[in-house]
Design an enzyme around this catalytic site. Structure first.
Site, PDB file in Angstrom:
ATOM      1  N   ARG A   1       0.756  12.054  -9.489  1.00  0.00           N
ATOM      2  CA  ARG A   1       1.228  10.681  -9.239  1.00  0.00           C
ATOM      3  C   ARG A   1       2.618  10.464  -9.833  1.00  0.00           C
ATOM      4  O   ARG A   1       3.362   9.600  -9.403  1.00  0.00           O
ATOM      5  CB  ARG A   1       0.267   9.652  -9.866  1.00  0.00           C
ATOM      6  CG  ARG A   1      -1.094   9.572  -9.198  1.00  0.00           C
ATOM      7  CD  ARG A   1      -1.830   8.337  -9.732  1.00  0.00           C
ATOM      8  NE  ARG A   1      -3.255   8.375  -9.463  1.00  0.00           N
ATOM      9  CZ  ARG A   1      -3.831   7.966  -8.335  1.00  0.00           C
ATOM     10  NH1 ARG A   1      -3.103   7.515  -7.350  1.00  0.00           N
ATOM     11  NH2 ARG A   1      -5.148   8.014  -8.187  1.00  0.00           N
TER      12      ARG A   1
ATOM     13  N   ASP B   1      -3.409   5.767   6.568  1.00  0.00           N
ATOM     14  CA  ASP B   1      -3.855   7.007   7.200  1.00  0.00           C
ATOM     15  C   ASP B   1      -4.714   6.610   8.413  1.00  0.00           C
ATOM     16  O   ASP B   1      -4.183   6.287   9.473  1.00  0.00           O
ATOM     17  CB  ASP B   1      -4.616   7.801   6.137  1.00  0.00           C
ATOM     18  CG  ASP B   1      -5.013   9.192   6.577  1.00  0.00           C
ATOM     19  OD1 ASP B   1      -4.384   9.728   7.485  1.00  0.00           O
ATOM     20  OD2 ASP B   1      -5.973   9.755   6.009  1.00  0.00           O
TER      21      ASP B   1
ATOM     22  N   GLU C   1       0.854  -1.200   0.000  1.00  0.00           N
ATOM     23  CA  GLU C   1       0.000   0.000   0.000  1.00  0.00           C
ATOM     24  C   GLU C   1       0.889   1.249   0.000  1.00  0.00           C
ATOM     25  O   GLU C   1       2.008   1.229   0.533  1.00  0.00           O
ATOM     26  CB  GLU C   1      -0.912  -0.057   1.247  1.00  0.00           C
ATOM     27  CG  GLU C   1      -1.808   1.125   1.491  1.00  0.00           C
ATOM     28  CD  GLU C   1      -2.863   1.353   0.417  1.00  0.00           C
ATOM     29  OE1 GLU C   1      -2.484   1.487  -0.761  1.00  0.00           O
ATOM     30  OE2 GLU C   1      -4.051   1.462   0.766  1.00  0.00           O
ATOM     31  N   ASP C   2       0.389   2.311  -0.581  1.00  0.00           N
ATOM     32  CA  ASP C   2       1.154   3.564  -0.625  1.00  0.00           C
ATOM     33  C   ASP C   2       1.212   4.228   0.748  1.00  0.00           C
ATOM     34  O   ASP C   2       2.277   4.625   1.216  1.00  0.00           O
ATOM     35  CB  ASP C   2       0.578   4.532  -1.671  1.00  0.00           C
ATOM     36  CG  ASP C   2      -0.926   4.761  -1.524  1.00  0.00           C
ATOM     37  OD1 ASP C   2      -1.571   4.109  -0.661  1.00  0.00           O
ATOM     38  OD2 ASP C   2      -1.468   5.602  -2.261  1.00  0.00           O
TER      39      ASP C   2
ATOM     40  N   PHE D   1      -1.146  16.227   3.945  1.00  0.00           N
ATOM     41  CA  PHE D   1      -1.532  15.563   2.707  1.00  0.00           C
ATOM     42  C   PHE D   1      -0.365  15.586   1.733  1.00  0.00           C
ATOM     43  O   PHE D   1       0.190  16.640   1.452  1.00  0.00           O
ATOM     44  CB  PHE D   1      -2.771  16.219   2.089  1.00  0.00           C
ATOM     45  CG  PHE D   1      -3.458  15.309   1.128  1.00  0.00           C
ATOM     46  CD1 PHE D   1      -4.325  14.326   1.586  1.00  0.00           C
ATOM     47  CD2 PHE D   1      -3.204  15.396  -0.230  1.00  0.00           C
ATOM     48  CE1 PHE D   1      -4.925  13.447   0.703  1.00  0.00           C
ATOM     49  CE2 PHE D   1      -3.808  14.520  -1.123  1.00  0.00           C
ATOM     50  CZ  PHE D   1      -4.676  13.545  -0.653  1.00  0.00           C
TER      51      PHE D   1
HETATM   52  P1  IMP Z   1      -7.101   5.200   5.173  1.00  0.00           P
HETATM   53  O1  IMP Z   1      -8.221   4.256   4.872  1.00  0.00           O
HETATM   54  O2  IMP Z   1      -7.574   6.416   5.911  1.00  0.00           O
HETATM   55  O3  IMP Z   1      -5.925   4.554   5.844  1.00  0.00           O
HETATM   56  O4  IMP Z   1      -6.654   5.805   3.794  1.00  0.00           O
HETATM   57  C1  IMP Z   1      -5.790   5.200   2.945  1.00  0.00           C
HETATM   58  C2  IMP Z   1      -5.957   5.772   1.558  1.00  0.00           C
HETATM   59  O5  IMP Z   1      -6.259   7.187   1.595  1.00  0.00           O
HETATM   60  C3  IMP Z   1      -4.650   5.660   0.810  1.00  0.00           C
HETATM   61  O6  IMP Z   1      -4.569   4.444   0.108  1.00  0.00           O
HETATM   62  C4  IMP Z   1      -4.695   6.841  -0.106  1.00  0.00           C
HETATM   63  O7  IMP Z   1      -5.374   6.508  -1.282  1.00  0.00           O
HETATM   64  C5  IMP Z   1      -5.506   7.884   0.633  1.00  0.00           C
HETATM   65  N1  IMP Z   1      -4.636   8.858   1.321  1.00  0.00           N
HETATM   66  C6  IMP Z   1      -4.498   9.026   2.651  1.00  0.00           C
HETATM   67  N2  IMP Z   1      -3.625  10.025   2.940  1.00  0.00           N
HETATM   68  C7  IMP Z   1      -3.195  10.478   1.731  1.00  0.00           C
HETATM   69  C8  IMP Z   1      -2.258  11.506   1.361  1.00  0.00           C
HETATM   70  O8  IMP Z   1      -1.628  12.206   2.166  1.00  0.00           O
HETATM   71  N3  IMP Z   1      -2.079  11.679   0.022  1.00  0.00           N
HETATM   72  C9  IMP Z   1      -2.721  10.934  -0.930  1.00  0.00           C
HETATM   73  N4  IMP Z   1      -3.599   9.974  -0.608  1.00  0.00           N
HETATM   74  C10 IMP Z   1      -3.832   9.739   0.706  1.00  0.00           C
END
Ligand code: IMP
Length: 179
Positions: free
Chosen positions: A167, A105, A101-102, A154
């Site tokens: 990207r 959050d 995963e990238d 962000f």
């Molecule tokens: P989570 O479900 O809140 O953990 O969110 C994960 C997803 O939110 C990631 O796979 C990203 O697609 C997106 N995301 C969360 N923070 C960022 C950020 O700082 N930049 C870009 N995408 C983000």
């Protein structure tokens, strides 16, 4: 890189530091998965650059598959309700899965994916995330391999986007709004 009107980019993690860290993660994963049937599962779209680099840093005959998911809505906040847009192409039964995963959050997306992949009969499931915004976590997810912990900002680049832009940045940058 040229930016959109009203936006500036500030480098948070340079491309060369990302390259180094990915090499380290690849070496560690190579060591940990000796003689195991490893499959990387990249979570689209954000992980596509990371998967490409990480896979080449792992010296094992691994397989690669992708899942695409989306949170409902177009906000920059995760809703926790995850929709599978593209499921796995291949069975993970008896395979050792590494979900790539990238960024983690709130953890809601990975929590869902982790459960989904586990229910498919994998021999083991671990998570590798390039970025971790640990201070934002709402549900605990085990991040077994982590690139960098970052503050609650962000970020874009190296596969990550804001409204599908940036990207293709080599660095990971924070977006600063100038107007
Ligand atoms: P989570 O479900 O809140 O953990 O969110 C994960 C997803 O939110 C990631 O796979 C990203 O697609 C997106 N995301 C969360 N923070 C960022 C950020 O700082 N930049 C870009 N995408 C983000």
């Amino acid at each position: 890189m040229q930016t959109r009107a009203g936006e500036q980019l500030e480098v948070l993690i340079q491309a060369q530091d990302i390259r180094l860290r990915v090499e380290q993660l690849g070496a560690r994963i190579t060591y940990d998965y000796q003689d195991k049937d490893l499959i990387l599962i990249g979570i689209l779209k954000g992980s596509f650059v990371f998967v490409a680099d990480l896979a080449r840093a792992i010296d094992l005959p691994l397989a690669i598959d992708f899942m695409a998911v989306s949170s409902y809505g177009m906000s920059t906040q995760s809703s926790g309700v995850v929709r599978i847009i593209k499921d796995l192409d291949h069975s993970v039964e008896q395979k050792h899965v590494l979900v790539v995963e990238d960024i983690v959050d709130t953890g809601l997306t990975l929590n869902y994916i982790y459960g989904h992949v586990k229910s498919r009969g994998a021999a083991s499931v671990k998570i590798c995330a390039l970025l971790d915004k640990a201070s934002r976590r709402q549900v605990a997810v085990p991040v077994h391999y982590k690139g960098f912990e970052i503050p609650d900002e962000f970020v874009v680049g190296y596969g990550l986007d804001v409204e599908e832009r940036y990207r293709n940045l080599a660095d990971i940058c924070r977006v600063v709004h100038t107007s």
